[in-house]
Scaffold this motif. Structure first.
Motif, PDB file in Angstrom:
ATOM      1  N   UNK A  51       0.739  -1.226   0.099  1.00 47.25           N
ATOM      2  CA  UNK A  51       0.162  -0.453  -0.136  1.00 47.25           C
ATOM      3  C   UNK A  51       1.071   0.912   0.160  1.00 47.25           C
ATOM      4  N   UNK A  52       1.956   1.393   0.627  1.00 49.53           N
ATOM      5  CA  UNK A  52       2.722   2.308   0.617  1.00 49.53           C
ATOM      6  C   UNK A  52       3.656   2.854  -0.339  1.00 49.53           C
ATOM      7  N   UNK A  53       3.081   2.166  -1.453  1.00 50.22           N
ATOM      8  CA  UNK A  53       4.151   2.186  -2.951  1.00 50.22           C
ATOM      9  C   UNK A  53       2.809   3.361  -3.761  1.00 50.22           C
ATOM     10  N   UNK A  54       2.153   3.880  -3.430  1.00 54.21           N
ATOM     11  CA  UNK A  54       1.301   4.963  -3.432  1.00 54.21           C
ATOM     12  C   UNK A  54       2.415   5.807  -3.327  1.00 54.21           C
ATOM     13  N   UNK A  55       2.615   6.050  -1.935  1.00 50.86           N
ATOM     14  CA  UNK A  55       3.972   7.263  -2.014  1.00 50.86           C
ATOM     15  C   UNK A  55       5.543   6.928  -2.849  1.00 50.86           C
ATOM     16  N   UNK A  56       6.073   5.625  -2.050  1.00 51.26           N
ATOM     17  CA  UNK A  56       7.333   5.183  -2.851  1.00 51.26           C
ATOM     18  C   UNK A  56       7.229   5.235  -4.708  1.00 51.26           C
ATOM     19  N   UNK A  57       6.619   4.432  -5.399  1.00 52.39           N
ATOM     20  CA  UNK A  57       6.745   3.910  -6.010  1.00 52.39           C
ATOM     21  C   UNK A  57       5.154   3.251  -7.263  1.00 52.39           C
ATOM     22  N   UNK A  58       3.671   4.106  -7.856  1.00 50.40           N
ATOM     23  CA  UNK A  58       2.271   3.863  -7.525  1.00 50.40           C
ATOM     24  C   UNK A  58       2.515   2.430  -7.959  1.00 50.40           C
ATOM     25  N   UNK A  59       4.017   2.188  -9.140  1.00 49.76           N
ATOM     26  CA  UNK A  59       3.808   0.662  -9.644  1.00 49.76           C
ATOM     27  C   UNK A  59       3.528  -0.226  -9.116  1.00 49.76           C
ATOM     28  N   UNK A  60       4.289  -0.398  -7.856  1.00 49.58           N
ATOM     29  CA  UNK A  60       4.173  -1.512  -6.957  1.00 49.58           C
ATOM     30  C   UNK A  60       3.206  -1.534  -5.922  1.00 49.58           C
ATOM     31  N   UNK A  61       1.977  -0.435  -6.358  1.00 48.98           N
ATOM     32  CA  UNK A  61       0.978  -1.402  -6.364  1.00 48.98           C
ATOM     33  C   UNK A  61       0.198  -2.739  -6.670  1.00 48.98           C
ATOM     34  N   UNK A  62       1.299  -2.661  -8.345  1.00 46.99           N
ATOM     35  CA  UNK A  62       0.055  -4.168  -9.480  1.00 46.99           C
ATOM     36  C   UNK A  62       0.637  -5.141  -8.021  1.00 46.99           C
ATOM     37  N   UNK A  63       1.395  -5.684  -6.888  1.00 46.59           N
ATOM     38  CA  UNK A  63       1.832  -6.670  -5.902  1.00 46.59           C
ATOM     39  C   UNK A  63       0.886  -6.682  -5.058  1.00 46.59           C
ATOM     40  N   UNK A  64      -0.149  -5.724  -4.720  1.00 44.62           N
ATOM     41  CA  UNK A  64      -1.636  -6.100  -3.780  1.00 44.62           C
ATOM     42  C   UNK A  64      -2.318  -7.325  -3.987  1.00 44.62           C
ATOM     43  N   UNK A  65      -2.434  -7.756  -3.337  1.00 43.49           N
ATOM     44  CA  UNK A  65      -3.653  -8.530  -3.371  1.00 43.49           C
ATOM     45  C   UNK A  65      -4.821  -8.823  -2.738  1.00 43.49           C
ATOM     46  N   UNK A  66      -5.386  -7.725  -2.033  1.00 43.41           N
ATOM     47  CA  UNK A  66      -6.654  -7.503  -1.568  1.00 43.41           C
ATOM     48  C   UNK A  66      -6.120  -6.087  -0.618  1.00 43.41           C
ATOM     49  N   UNK A  67      -7.248  -5.794  -0.197  1.00 45.40           N
ATOM     50  CA  UNK A  67      -7.175  -4.643   0.653  1.00 45.40           C
ATOM     51  C   UNK A  67      -6.354  -4.329   2.059  1.00 45.40           C
ATOM     52  N   UNK A  68      -5.857  -3.431   1.510  1.00 43.77           N
ATOM     53  CA  UNK A  68      -4.428  -3.302   2.442  1.00 43.77           C
ATOM     54  C   UNK A  68      -4.740  -2.008   2.799  1.00 43.77           C
ATOM     55  N   UNK A  69      -3.847  -1.807   4.671  1.00 42.08           N
ATOM     56  CA  UNK A  69      -3.909  -0.338   4.860  1.00 42.08           C
ATOM     57  C   UNK A  69      -2.748   0.296   5.829  1.00 42.08           C
ATOM     58  N   UNK A  70      -2.532   1.274   5.568  1.00 39.43           N
ATOM     59  CA  UNK A  70      -1.337   1.800   6.490  1.00 39.43           C
ATOM     60  C   UNK A  70      -1.617   3.192   7.581  1.00 39.43           C
ATOM     61  N   UNK A  71      -0.678   3.451   8.705  1.00 40.91           N
ATOM     62  CA  UNK A  71      -1.091   4.352   9.570  1.00 40.91           C
ATOM     63  C   UNK A  71       0.614   4.453   9.245  1.00 40.91           C
ATOM     64  N   UNK A  72       1.263   5.882   9.709  1.00 38.17           N
ATOM     65  CA  UNK A  72       2.199   6.038  10.344  1.00 38.17           C
ATOM     66  C   UNK A  72       1.872   7.670  10.954  1.00 38.17           C
ATOM     67  N   UNK A  73       2.662   7.271  12.120  1.00 40.21           N
ATOM     68  CA  UNK A  73       3.934   8.407  13.172  1.00 40.21           C
ATOM     69  C   UNK A  73       4.977   8.698  12.890  1.00 40.21           C
TER      70      UNK A  73
END
Length: 356
Positions: A51-73
């Protein structure tokens, strides 16, 4: 309190000196997200695949297989500034995926002392007020496999919102594009940020500006320019995975971060500059992770005029259990003041592994 007073004048300087075609604009978008990536000195452009590929390199989103979520502080400057990130991604079909994220980097409860002295010259602490300076980024990413084998393409559209109390605010927009290619145990990545330049348009509150104008006699007499344009940047990465024994895997990556401006990077010219980053990740059957990296190779000018080379080491650990991954990173933020290190935490949830 003294730090917050200093921060007020810092943001005041940023407001007054805003101008078009800045080499350093929207710098909060260069901090990075996800403790796992930051533990590897951000050397992830070729390997990011969640899911964090949204920031680093959106091409990597193809690697996900289902819903993913992420939180950072993350806490910066001894807790004065807070950096938060949230993201969600999902596959559209077997060939494409979609991701959304939001970033906030802000300093809250800054002391506004422009009205500290009344018209009679008396100091009145009741005239002090508080305000926040915050930057927001809203990202929408799309990725898909191309017709060529093992090639992935991703595009990220972002909206940037920046506020400095009631003094000024801006809206901006821009686009990123990324590619990933994999063959055998080798992985390659390319991320072009702000490919169309990211445009920020500022709106100045003239009533509040009048208070600034009167706060320092003879200074700040003209309204600042109201547009900023962020120059494009490139990130190139190459990575390789190694199997160590029966249970361990080692992932290595080297990235080159390219700016089209002369900077203090280790390789710099009028045409551009290059800052390398090296990241390592050792895992035990994708359950426990140990990470390390080094990056931000910068020349620093000393008081005697000589230059020394500084680097930014990073360290991280992670734990993954049944689709819930918790990561921690200890990162050097560039030797700013007395706060040399920041503690960063993130959590990533893969719904596919949580299904019964």
């Amino acid at each position: 309190m003294k730090y917050r007073i200093l921060l007020f004048f810092l943001f005041l300087t940023v407001l007054i000196n805003a101008q078009a075609f800045r080499n350093y604009s929207n710098e909060f978008l260069n901090i990075g997200v996800d403790a796992a990536a930051l533990g590897k000195s951000k050397a992830v452009v070729a390997t990011t695949n969640n899911v964090n590929a949204t920031y680093w390199n959106p091409a990597g989103l193809v690697g996900i297989e289902d819903y993913q979520g992420s939180l950072m502080y993350a806490s910066y400057f001894a807790g004065i500034a807070n950096y938060n990130h949230a993201a969600f991604a999902m596959p559209i079909d077997k060939e494409s995926a979609l991701g959304v994220s939001v970033i906030r980097f802000g300093v809250d409860d800054i002391l506004n002392t422009t009205q500290l002295i009344d018209s009679d010259g008396n100091i009145d602490f009741n005239r002090i007020s508080l305000f926040s300076a915050a930057d927001y980024a809203f990202n929408l990413a799309y990725a898909r496999n191309l017709i060529f084998k093992d090639v992935k393409l991703g595009v990220n559209a972002k909206i940037v919102r920046r506020t400095i109390g009631d003094f000024a605010s801006s809206w901006g927009f821009g686009f990123d594009i990324g590619l990933q290619f994999e063959r055998n145990n080798w992985k390659f990545g390319l991320m072009a940020r702000d490919i169309t330049t990211t445009f920020n348009s500022w709106a100045i509150n003239e009533e509040e500006f009048e208070k600034i104008r009167d706060a320092i006699p003879g200074q700040n007499q003209e309204l600042p320019q109201s547009t900023e344009i962020t120059k494009p940047k490139l990130q190139l990465g190459v990575a390789r995975d190694f199997k160590i024994g029966r249970f361990f895997n080692l992932q290595t990556e080297v990235d080159l971060n390219v700016r089209f401006a002369r900077t203090n990077d280790i390789f710099s010219s009028d045409a551009g500059s290059i800052d390398p980053a090296i990241g390592l990740q050792l895992d035990y059957e994708n359950i426990v992770y140990l990470r390390a990296g080094v990056g931000n190779f910068q020349y620093q000018t000393e008081f005697d005029g000589s230059k020394s080379l500084n680097t930014q080491p990073n360290f991280g650990v992670g734990f993954n259990y049944k689709g819930i991954q918790v990561d921690y990173a200890l990162t050097n933020i560039g030797s700013v003041g007395n706060a040399l290190y920041s503690n960063i935490f993130s959590i990533t949830i893969d719904y596919n592994l949580l299904r019964p």
